[in-house]
Structure formats: C-alpha cells, structure tokens
Design a protein around this motif. Structure first.
Motif, PDB file in Angstrom:
ATOM      1  N   ARG A  45      -9.004  24.497   8.677  1.00 40.53           N
ATOM      2  CA  ARG A  45      -8.031  24.023   9.748  1.00 40.53           C
ATOM      3  C   ARG A  45      -8.324  24.583  10.966  1.00 40.53           C
ATOM      4  NH1 ARG A  45      -1.956  24.826   7.196  1.00 40.53           N
ATOM      5  NH2 ARG A  45      -3.035  23.440   5.752  1.00 40.53           N
ATOM      6  N   GLU A  46      -8.156  23.842  12.067  1.00 47.11           N
ATOM      7  CA  GLU A  46      -8.519  24.161  13.568  1.00 47.11           C
ATOM      8  C   GLU A  46      -7.313  24.406  14.458  1.00 47.11           C
ATOM      9  OE1 GLU A  46     -11.639  21.832  15.174  1.00 47.11           O
ATOM     10  OE2 GLU A  46     -10.280  19.825  15.117  1.00 47.11           O
ATOM     11  N   PHE A  47      -7.492  25.010  15.308  1.00 46.80           N
ATOM     12  CA  PHE A  47      -6.235  25.257  16.400  1.00 46.80           C
ATOM     13  C   PHE A  47      -6.696  23.930  17.351  1.00 46.80           C
ATOM     14  CE2 PHE A  47      -3.722  27.161  19.263  1.00 46.80           C
ATOM     15  CZ  PHE A  47      -4.142  26.860  20.514  1.00 46.80           C
ATOM     16  N   VAL A  48      -5.383  23.304  17.707  1.00 43.42           N
ATOM     17  CA  VAL A  48      -5.419  22.511  18.515  1.00 43.42           C
ATOM     18  C   VAL A  48      -4.743  22.854  19.861  1.00 43.42           C
ATOM     19  CG1 VAL A  48      -4.266  20.037  19.091  1.00 43.42           C
ATOM     20  CG2 VAL A  48      -5.071  20.834  16.794  1.00 43.42           C
ATOM     21  N   ALA A  49      -3.532  23.374  19.805  1.00 42.63           N
ATOM     22  CA  ALA A  49      -2.858  23.752  21.027  1.00 42.63           C
ATOM     23  C   ALA A  49      -1.734  24.590  20.684  1.00 42.63           C
ATOM     24  CB  ALA A  49      -2.081  22.403  21.870  1.00 42.63           C
ATOM     25  N   GLY A  50      -1.063  25.366  21.580  1.00 49.10           N
ATOM     26  CA  GLY A  50      -0.217  26.389  21.486  1.00 49.10           C
ATOM     27  C   GLY A  50       0.777  26.838  22.650  1.00 49.10           C
ATOM     28  N   ILE A  51       1.920  27.241  22.482  1.00 52.24           N
ATOM     29  CA  ILE A  51       2.749  27.407  23.662  1.00 52.24           C
ATOM     30  C   ILE A  51       3.745  28.446  23.199  1.00 52.24           C
ATOM     31  CG2 ILE A  51       4.510  25.653  22.915  1.00 52.24           C
ATOM     32  CD1 ILE A  51       4.721  24.990  25.970  1.00 52.24           C
ATOM     33  N   THR A  52       4.041  29.212  24.299  1.00 49.86           N
ATOM     34  CA  THR A  52       5.036  30.305  23.965  1.00 49.86           C
ATOM     35  C   THR A  52       6.674  29.642  24.309  1.00 49.86           C
ATOM     36  OG1 THR A  52       5.084  30.910  26.256  1.00 49.86           O
ATOM     37  CG2 THR A  52       3.675  32.250  24.653  1.00 49.86           C
ATOM     38  N   TRP A  53       7.484  30.117  23.594  1.00 47.93           N
ATOM     39  CA  TRP A  53       8.788  29.384  23.680  1.00 47.93           C
ATOM     40  C   TRP A  53       9.215  29.515  25.434  1.00 47.93           C
ATOM     41  CZ3 TRP A  53      11.090  26.362  21.099  1.00 47.93           C
ATOM     42  CH2 TRP A  53      11.294  26.407  19.613  1.00 47.93           C
ATOM     43  N   SER A  54       8.961  30.491  26.123  1.00 53.00           N
ATOM     44  CA  SER A  54       9.148  30.717  27.394  1.00 53.00           C
ATOM     45  C   SER A  54       8.518  29.504  27.927  1.00 53.00           C
ATOM     46  CB  SER A  54       9.004  31.981  28.148  1.00 53.00           C
ATOM     47  OG  SER A  54       7.467  32.037  27.959  1.00 53.00           O
ATOM     48  N   GLY A  55       7.469  29.107  27.639  1.00 57.83           N
ATOM     49  CA  GLY A  55       6.602  28.120  28.303  1.00 57.83           C
ATOM     50  C   GLY A  55       5.774  28.357  29.357  1.00 57.83           C
ATOM     51  N   ASP A  56       5.444  29.842  29.532  1.00 56.89           N
ATOM     52  CA  ASP A  56       4.785  30.356  30.704  1.00 56.89           C
ATOM     53  C   ASP A  56       3.469  30.419  30.197  1.00 56.89           C
ATOM     54  OD1 ASP A  56       5.397  34.050  30.093  1.00 56.89           O
ATOM     55  OD2 ASP A  56       5.089  32.374  28.485  1.00 56.89           O
ATOM     56  N   THR A  57       3.167  30.347  28.993  1.00 57.29           N
ATOM     57  CA  THR A  57       1.581  30.184  28.309  1.00 57.29           C
ATOM     58  C   THR A  57       1.400  29.117  27.586  1.00 57.29           C
ATOM     59  OG1 THR A  57       1.640  32.595  28.665  1.00 57.29           O
ATOM     60  CG2 THR A  57      -0.033  31.875  27.367  1.00 57.29           C
ATOM     61  N   SER A  58       0.380  28.355  27.831  1.00 61.90           N
ATOM     62  CA  SER A  58      -0.085  27.457  26.766  1.00 61.90           C
ATOM     63  C   SER A  58      -1.776  27.507  26.624  1.00 61.90           C
ATOM     64  CB  SER A  58       0.180  26.020  27.277  1.00 61.90           C
ATOM     65  OG  SER A  58      -0.369  25.612  28.531  1.00 61.90           O
TER      66      SER A  58
END
Length: 123
Positions: A45-58
């Motif tokens: 399983r590989e990472f594709v994308a991530g984001i914080t709930w605040s949206g300040d980091t992806s």
C-alpha cells in the motif's frame, strides 16, 4: 472513533479523469489529517496524497504530483481526490485514511481505514 467511507471509483481510459470522495463521520475532532493510499495487486500500500482538516498543509506522492488534487470540505466532512491524466499504472484499490496528527506517507502510521474503492485505467 472515526469512520471513513470511500466512493467514486470506476473504470476509465488512459488520459481520463475520476474523482474519489471520502465521507468522514464519528469523532472527527480527534483527527487532524486525511489521506489517500492505493494498493495494486502484488504491491504494498502506497501513499498518494494527504491533507489536514485546516487545509493549510497537503502532500503528494511524486508519481501523482501535477495530476491529482486533494481537497476537503469541512462543512460536509468530506475529502476529495481529483485524478486527471490517469495512467494504467494508477490502477489500484484506493483507500481513504485518517490520522490524529500530521501527514505521514507510510500506511502503518494511519489509524482509520475505509474499505477501499477500485480504480481501473485501461490503455
């Protein structure tokens, strides 16, 4: 406890687009980050994308930068992965995941997982 449910997978020809959605429910305040991973047959399983709930980091995997976009809608408690210019190598089961603190591109560090949704890209 947090629950995540994916939707939006399907089949598309190379060069096409798909959008995946992840609905988050439960104690969402206990999570800081949402992410998408994928797993192809016979592969880890590989990472594709991530984001914080605040949206300040992806964050994105190098293989999808410039083609995929992750976004969140706090009001609807959803996270969307827009996938453009899809390639056959993008074929995999895509999983939504939640984590308490920060975006980490390693699957074992994520706490909550959905059941996955299949994405198939034909050449």
């Amino acid at each position: 406890q947090v629950h995540v449910v994916e939707s939006g997978g399907g089949s598309v020809q190379a060069g096409g687009s798909l959008a995946l959605s992840c609905a988050v429910s439960g104690r969402t305040y206990t999570t800081n980050s949402l992410g998408w991973f994928r797993q192809a047959p016979g592969k880890e399983r590989e990472f594709v994308a991530g984001i914080t709930w605040s949206g300040d980091t992806s964050q994105y995997a190098d293989s999808v930068k410039g083609r995929f976009t992750i976004s969140r809608d706090n009001a609807k408690s959803t996270v969307t992965l827009e996938m453009n210019t899809l390639k056959p190598e993008d074929t995999a089961v895509y999983y939504c995941a939640a984590r308490k603190y920060g975006i980490v591109p390693i699957a074992i560090f994520w706490d909550t997982w959905g059941q996955g949704t299949q994405v198939t890209v034909s050449s």
